[in-house]
Design a protein around this motif. Structure first.
Motif, PDB file in Angstrom:
ATOM      1  N   ARG A   1       0.805  -1.230   0.000  1.00 58.66           N
ATOM      2  CA  ARG A   1       0.000   0.000   0.000  1.00 58.66           C
ATOM      3  C   ARG A   1       0.837   1.279   0.000  1.00 58.66           C
ATOM      4  O   ARG A   1       0.302   2.370   0.184  1.00 58.66           O
ATOM      5  CB  ARG A   1      -0.935   0.024   1.233  1.00 58.66           C
ATOM      6  CG  ARG A   1      -1.805  -1.210   1.406  1.00 58.66           C
ATOM      7  CD  ARG A   1      -2.770  -1.419   0.256  1.00 58.66           C
ATOM      8  NE  ARG A   1      -3.870  -0.468   0.184  1.00 58.66           N
ATOM      9  CZ  ARG A   1      -5.022  -0.598   0.848  1.00 58.66           C
ATOM     10  NH1 ARG A   1      -5.218  -1.608   1.653  1.00 58.66           N
ATOM     11  NH2 ARG A   1      -5.983   0.293   0.697  1.00 58.66           N
TER      12      ARG A   1
ATOM     13  N   LYS B   1      10.424  -3.457   0.205  1.00 60.63           N
ATOM     14  CA  LYS B   1       9.839  -3.992  -1.022  1.00 60.63           C
ATOM     15  C   LYS B   1       8.452  -4.622  -0.865  1.00 60.63           C
ATOM     16  O   LYS B   1       7.578  -4.363  -1.683  1.00 60.63           O
ATOM     17  CB  LYS B   1      10.811  -4.975  -1.686  1.00 60.63           C
ATOM     18  CG  LYS B   1      11.953  -4.258  -2.401  1.00 60.63           C
ATOM     19  CD  LYS B   1      13.038  -5.194  -2.855  1.00 60.63           C
ATOM     20  CE  LYS B   1      12.576  -6.014  -4.045  1.00 60.63           C
ATOM     21  NZ  LYS B   1      13.690  -6.821  -4.597  1.00 60.63           N
TER      22      LYS B   1
ATOM     23  N   LEU C   1       5.648  -2.078  -1.078  1.00 63.15           N
ATOM     24  CA  LEU C   1       5.511  -1.168  -2.216  1.00 63.15           C
ATOM     25  C   LEU C   1       4.359  -1.551  -3.137  1.00 63.15           C
ATOM     26  O   LEU C   1       4.249  -2.690  -3.567  1.00 63.15           O
ATOM     27  CB  LEU C   1       6.808  -1.140  -3.026  1.00 63.15           C
ATOM     28  CG  LEU C   1       8.022  -0.520  -2.335  1.00 63.15           C
ATOM     29  CD1 LEU C   1       9.201  -0.504  -3.290  1.00 63.15           C
ATOM     30  CD2 LEU C   1       7.699   0.882  -1.845  1.00 63.15           C
ATOM     31  N   LEU C   2       3.517  -0.561  -3.410  1.00 67.10           N
ATOM     32  CA  LEU C   2       2.521  -0.735  -4.474  1.00 67.10           C
ATOM     33  C   LEU C   2       3.238  -0.430  -5.789  1.00 67.10           C
ATOM     34  O   LEU C   2       3.179  -1.214  -6.722  1.00 67.10           O
ATOM     35  CB  LEU C   2       1.351   0.229  -4.249  1.00 67.10           C
ATOM     36  CG  LEU C   2       0.312   0.306  -5.360  1.00 67.10           C
ATOM     37  CD1 LEU C   2      -0.373  -1.028  -5.566  1.00 67.10           C
ATOM     38  CD2 LEU C   2      -0.724   1.382  -5.050  1.00 67.10           C
ATOM     39  N   THR C   3       3.921   0.705  -5.828  1.00 64.39           N
ATOM     40  CA  THR C   3       4.739   1.032  -6.994  1.00 64.39           C
ATOM     41  C   THR C   3       5.751   2.107  -6.651  1.00 64.39           C
ATOM     42  O   THR C   3       5.685   2.726  -5.587  1.00 64.39           O
ATOM     43  CB  THR C   3       3.870   1.476  -8.189  1.00 64.39           C
ATOM     44  OG1 THR C   3       4.680   1.567  -9.357  1.00 64.39           O
ATOM     45  CG2 THR C   3       3.220   2.825  -7.942  1.00 64.39           C
ATOM     46  N   ILE C   4       6.672   2.317  -7.577  1.00 69.60           N
ATOM     47  CA  ILE C   4       7.637   3.408  -7.481  1.00 69.60           C
ATOM     48  C   ILE C   4       7.304   4.346  -8.624  1.00 69.60           C
ATOM     49  O   ILE C   4       7.279   3.927  -9.771  1.00 69.60           O
ATOM     50  CB  ILE C   4       9.082   2.881  -7.623  1.00 69.60           C
ATOM     51  CG1 ILE C   4       9.383   1.901  -6.482  1.00 69.60           C
ATOM     52  CG2 ILE C   4      10.082   4.027  -7.639  1.00 69.60           C
ATOM     53  CD1 ILE C   4      10.737   1.210  -6.592  1.00 69.60           C
TER      54      ILE C   4
ATOM     55  N   LEU D   1      -3.416   7.316  -7.290  1.00 67.74           N
ATOM     56  CA  LEU D   1      -3.497   6.072  -6.520  1.00 67.74           C
ATOM     57  C   LEU D   1      -3.785   6.367  -5.044  1.00 67.74           C
ATOM     58  O   LEU D   1      -4.542   5.659  -4.389  1.00 67.74           O
ATOM     59  CB  LEU D   1      -2.195   5.279  -6.636  1.00 67.74           C
ATOM     60  CG  LEU D   1      -1.885   4.670  -8.003  1.00 67.74           C
ATOM     61  CD1 LEU D   1      -0.432   4.246  -8.092  1.00 67.74           C
ATOM     62  CD2 LEU D   1      -2.792   3.478  -8.272  1.00 67.74           C
TER      63      LEU D   1
ATOM     64  N   GLU E   1      -6.074   3.279  -3.192  1.00 71.29           N
ATOM     65  CA  GLU E   1      -5.302   2.095  -3.558  1.00 71.29           C
ATOM     66  C   GLU E   1      -3.974   2.134  -2.803  1.00 71.29           C
ATOM     67  O   GLU E   1      -3.515   1.128  -2.287  1.00 71.29           O
ATOM     68  CB  GLU E   1      -5.063   2.091  -5.076  1.00 71.29           C
ATOM     69  CG  GLU E   1      -4.326   0.878  -5.608  1.00 71.29           C
ATOM     70  CD  GLU E   1      -5.180  -0.384  -5.643  1.00 71.29           C
ATOM     71  OE1 GLU E   1      -6.410  -0.279  -5.511  1.00 71.29           O
ATOM     72  OE2 GLU E   1      -4.592  -1.481  -5.793  1.00 71.29           O
TER      73      GLU E   1
ATOM     74  N   ARG F   1      -7.741  -2.666  -5.977  1.00 74.11           N
ATOM     75  CA  ARG F   1      -8.148  -3.591  -4.908  1.00 74.11           C
ATOM     76  C   ARG F   1      -9.662  -3.697  -4.819  1.00 74.11           C
ATOM     77  O   ARG F   1     -10.203  -4.733  -4.478  1.00 74.11           O
ATOM     78  CB  ARG F   1      -7.614  -3.110  -3.557  1.00 74.11           C
ATOM     79  CG  ARG F   1      -6.123  -2.969  -3.516  1.00 74.11           C
ATOM     80  CD  ARG F   1      -5.713  -2.302  -2.232  1.00 74.11           C
ATOM     81  NE  ARG F   1      -5.901  -3.197  -1.110  1.00 74.11           N
ATOM     82  CZ  ARG F   1      -5.005  -4.113  -0.749  1.00 74.11           C
ATOM     83  NH1 ARG F   1      -3.880  -4.220  -1.402  1.00 74.11           N
ATOM     84  NH2 ARG F   1      -5.235  -4.891   0.284  1.00 74.11           N
TER      85      ARG F   1
ATOM     86  N   ARG G   1      -3.498  -7.481  -4.250  1.00 71.36           N
ATOM     87  CA  ARG G   1      -2.927  -6.540  -5.202  1.00 71.36           C
ATOM     88  C   ARG G   1      -2.839  -7.183  -6.586  1.00 71.36           C
ATOM     89  O   ARG G   1      -2.315  -8.276  -6.734  1.00 71.36           O
ATOM     90  CB  ARG G   1      -1.542  -6.142  -4.738  1.00 71.36           C
ATOM     91  CG  ARG G   1      -0.937  -5.022  -5.524  1.00 71.36           C
ATOM     92  CD  ARG G   1       0.096  -4.338  -4.686  1.00 71.36           C
ATOM     93  NE  ARG G   1       1.256  -5.198  -4.502  1.00 71.36           N
ATOM     94  CZ  ARG G   1       2.324  -5.165  -5.306  1.00 71.36           C
ATOM     95  NH1 ARG G   1       2.349  -4.339  -6.329  1.00 71.36           N
ATOM     96  NH2 ARG G   1       3.356  -5.932  -5.090  1.00 71.36           N
TER      97      ARG G   1
ATOM     98  N   PHE H   1       0.212  -3.324 -10.828  1.00 71.77           N
ATOM     99  CA  PHE H   1       1.667  -3.358 -10.716  1.00 71.77           C
ATOM    100  C   PHE H   1       2.177  -4.765 -10.424  1.00 71.77           C
ATOM    101  O   PHE H   1       3.127  -4.948  -9.681  1.00 71.77           O
ATOM    102  CB  PHE H   1       2.175  -2.367  -9.654  1.00 71.77           C
ATOM    103  CG  PHE H   1       1.717  -0.963  -9.894  1.00 71.77           C
ATOM    104  CD1 PHE H   1       2.171  -0.254 -10.997  1.00 71.77           C
ATOM    105  CD2 PHE H   1       0.800  -0.363  -9.056  1.00 71.77           C
ATOM    106  CE1 PHE H   1       1.738   1.034 -11.241  1.00 71.77           C
ATOM    107  CE2 PHE H   1       0.353   0.928  -9.302  1.00 71.77           C
ATOM    108  CZ  PHE H   1       0.821   1.619 -10.389  1.00 71.77           C
TER     109      PHE H   1
ATOM    110  N   ARG I   1       9.720  -0.780 -11.497  1.00 68.96           N
ATOM    111  CA  ARG I   1      10.402  -1.880 -10.826  1.00 68.96           C
ATOM    112  C   ARG I   1      10.557  -3.092 -11.713  1.00 68.96           C
ATOM    113  O   ARG I   1      11.175  -4.073 -11.336  1.00 68.96           O
ATOM    114  CB  ARG I   1       9.636  -2.275  -9.564  1.00 68.96           C
ATOM    115  CG  ARG I   1       9.535  -1.145  -8.585  1.00 68.96           C
ATOM    116  CD  ARG I   1       8.693  -1.521  -7.419  1.00 68.96           C
ATOM    117  NE  ARG I   1       9.314  -2.579  -6.643  1.00 68.96           N
ATOM    118  CZ  ARG I   1       8.665  -3.359  -5.813  1.00 68.96           C
ATOM    119  NH1 ARG I   1       7.361  -3.200  -5.657  1.00 68.96           N
ATOM    120  NH2 ARG I   1       9.283  -4.297  -5.137  1.00 68.96           N
TER     121      ARG I   1
END
Lengths: 350, 278
Positions: free
Chosen positions: A168, A213, A216-219, A229, A234, B122, B141, B144, B228
């Motif tokens: 998240r 890590k 993480l949802l995203t970078i 987001l 999200e 979600r 999830r 991504f 990533r």
């Protein structure tokens, strides 16, 4: 043909027109003689506070008129390049990376304490390249969170690493300037030292970041996607988050808020410089001096959610008075950045 | 060349396109190739040695091929039945299916990728459906993740699988199946021994289209999986745009090109073989 000429404007008409044109051309010159004009180039997002706070105060004090052109840093750079030798802008407010380009092109006139006395009262690291430009405001980096999903606001940078936030958390890429301090934060958390000391041990930072890590949802590299987001719920937190962007979204009604973690926040710079060969040089230095003064910065801190670069500027409302603000060692960042980006790609990959 | 023109004078018709491509594609491509084997002005394969001796590069190549294979497989599974339906349908039904396939092509990739971001949330449709069906206990999830990327990319590329298969299937005489049925072949037997072999040239072309597009996709992975997960295409972009490493960028571009050319050449050979067999 002769017929047509007869029907055209006569000698008197031409004279009248000429007089009229001369009048039109001369009128602004006459006005200029009465009130000097100072053209300031900046970002479109600066326009509200420049025109409502800075310009009125400055115009009253110096009996002149401030014309603010709000575009963006790179456009201002181009305007200066195109008009080299015949500049019409006197002052520019731009991002630091663009300032570096302007210095390389020889477009800026250095600031000195003699011309800009307030330069002496700035926090450490706010004057760059021997006075080519200075930072007047510093947006800061905190944690942005979704208010609907998170009833208790985050209090520490360590919250980003908590197992309950699996999948998240959104963080910036180190390609974005606001992403780099996360390495220092992680290093400081790992060693249990103040954030300031974390800047010296990127290696420890990377080792600690690997433990982030699972969360993480995203970078992100595109800030709007990241805030999208967060606002949809999200993502629960973005950290580090730029105060200027987060508060703009909050003011627009997004269900988000920004907190300053107890360990402290990092300062991000906004620069101001005098254009080389620009008109009204005295007014230009006076304008820069005003923007570097504590009373004016105190008025700007709130609307821009930023910290003043002047030591005497109080912290904006909502931030703890004993807030620790950490200045980034940009020279170190410039030297190491590409190495960090490449390391990050490997270590933080899915 | 002249002999080719004498035996196929119609090849002249392709000349404008060939000249156009040679100028705006061939020349820069030669420049790119040259740059990947030039280090400091002299010929050197150092760029390639460095690339292939780095384990991260193999991860990137693996990511690229794995997702492309996943996307191609999903497109085939979804596309083949659709192509069959399209070939068998008549009148308004056929027009409707055709419009349903062609129309989404007019929606930009960026728009589609953003739509998928909403679908994969979600609390999105897929998550809710899986929870409702009892497959998932709670929201998980999808956004991504590699699964999300494959599902989203397949949506963009599926028409390029359907259309080549359809164009082959519609030429197959439907009476062949009927003849097999009269000889006592079960529907499954008829599909695997009659319909499928006849449609292989279409399948090969569809796979070549989708696979080469999926290996080189850039916008979809950047939006659906992010930074990533590097593929050859995203790494090429980053090397040029952010890392200012032209050597690495041209090397990855050449590796990607070799993979794509390999796929196209192999599929051309395969489709000639199957074309000859039918």
């Amino acid at each position: 043909m002769a017929q047509q000429i007869k029907g055209g404007p006569g000698r008197r008409d031409v004279l009248k027109l000429g007089l009229g044109a001369a009048g039109v051309l001369m009128a602004p010159a006459v006005l200029r003689a009465q009130t000097a004009e100072l053209v300031v180039g900046g970002a479109a997002s600066h326009k509200p506070w420049v025109e409502s706070i800075v310009a009125p105060a400055f115009e009253k004090k110096y009996k002149c008129k401030v014309l603010f052109e709000g575009t963006k840093s790179l456009v201002n750079l181009e305007k200066m390049q195109k008009n080299k030798g015949a500049q019409y802008m006197s002052v520019v407010q731009m991002d630091d990376p663009v300032m570096i380009l302007a210095v390389k092109e020889g477009l800026l006139e250095p600031l000195t304490v003699a011309k800009v006395p307030n330069l002496a009262d700035l926090v450490a690291g706010a004057v760059h390249m021997d006075g080519m430009w200075a930072n007047y405001l510093q947006p800061w980096l905190g944690i942005a969170y979704n208010k609907t999903e998170m009833k208790t606001p985050p209090a520490s940078w360590a919250d980003l690493f908590e197992a309950k936030y699996k999948g998240r958390i959104v963080i910036p890429s180190p390609q974005n300037t606001e992403g780099l301090p996360l390495i220092f934060i992680a290093a400081a958390l790992a060693a249990g030292v103040p954030l300031e000391a974390g800047q010296k041990d990127a290696e420890a930072g990377f080792r600690k970041l690997a433990t982030l890590k699972p969360n993480l949802l995203t970078i992100y590299t595109q800030m709007p996607q990241a805030y999208n987001l967060l606002e949809q719920g999200e993502a629960l937190m973005i950290g580090p988050a730029m105060s200027s962007h987060a508060s703009e979204r909050k003011a627009a009604g997004a269900p988000i808020d920004l907190v300053a973690p107890k360990e402290g926040v990092f300062a991000m710079p906004s620069g101001i410089a005098v254009v080389k060969g620009g008109p009204q040089a005295d007014l230009a230095y006076a304008y820069v001096n005003e923007l570097l003064s504590a009373p004016l910065q105190a008025q700007l801190a709130g609307p821009t959610s930023s910290l003043g670069a002047n030591k005497a500027t109080p912290k904006p409302a909502g931030l703890p008075a004993d807030l620790k603000v950490i200045q980034i060692d940009w020279a170190n960042v410039a030297a190491e950045r590409s190495k960090w980006v490449s390391r990050w790609d490997r270590d933080m990959a899915l | 060349m002249t002999r080719l023109l004498r035996s196929y004078p119609v090849a002249l018709l392709a000349l404008p396109a060939i000249l156009y491509l040679a100028l705006i594609y061939g020349v820069p491509l030669a420049g790119l190739l040259a740059r990947s084997v030039m280090v400091g002005g002299t010929f050197s394969l150092a760029g390639f040695t460095a690339f292939f001796s780095d384990t991260f590069s193999w991860t990137v190549i693996g990511n690229t091929l794995r997702t492309a294979a996943g996307v191609t497989l999903l497109c085939l599974l979804l596309g083949y039945p659709t192509a069959l339906a399209l070939a068998r349908a008549t009148g308004a039904a056929q027009a409707l299916i055709l419009v349903a396939i062609i129309l989404p092509l007019s929606v930009g990739v960026v728009v589609k990728a953003f739509a998928w971001q909403i679908v994969l949330r979600r609390d999105g449709v897929i998550s809710q459906a899986l929870i409702f069906l009892g497959i998932w206990d709670g929201p998980q999830r999808l956004l991504f993740t590699e699964t999300g990327l494959i599902v989203g990319a397949a949506n963009v590329f599926v028409p390029f699988m359907i259309l080549p298969i359809y164009s082959v299937l519609k030429l197959v005489d439907p009476r062949l199946g009927e003849a097999a049925a009269t000889l006592g072949a079960s529907p499954l037997y008829r599909f695997f021994r009659v319909a499928l072999p006849l449609s292989l040239p279409g399948i090969v072309t569809g796979i070549a289209f989708v696979f080469s597009m999926a290996t080189s996709m850039y916008v979809i992975p950047s939006l659906l999986i992010g930074d990533r997960f590097q593929t050859l295409a995203t790494l090429t972009g980053r090397s040029f745009l952010f890392m200012r490493n032209e050597q690495l960028g041209s090397t990855t571009a050449v590796v990607l090109l070799v993979i794509s050319v390999g796929v196209v050449v192999a599929s051309a050979a395969l489709s000639r073989r199957f074309g000859g067999a039918s």
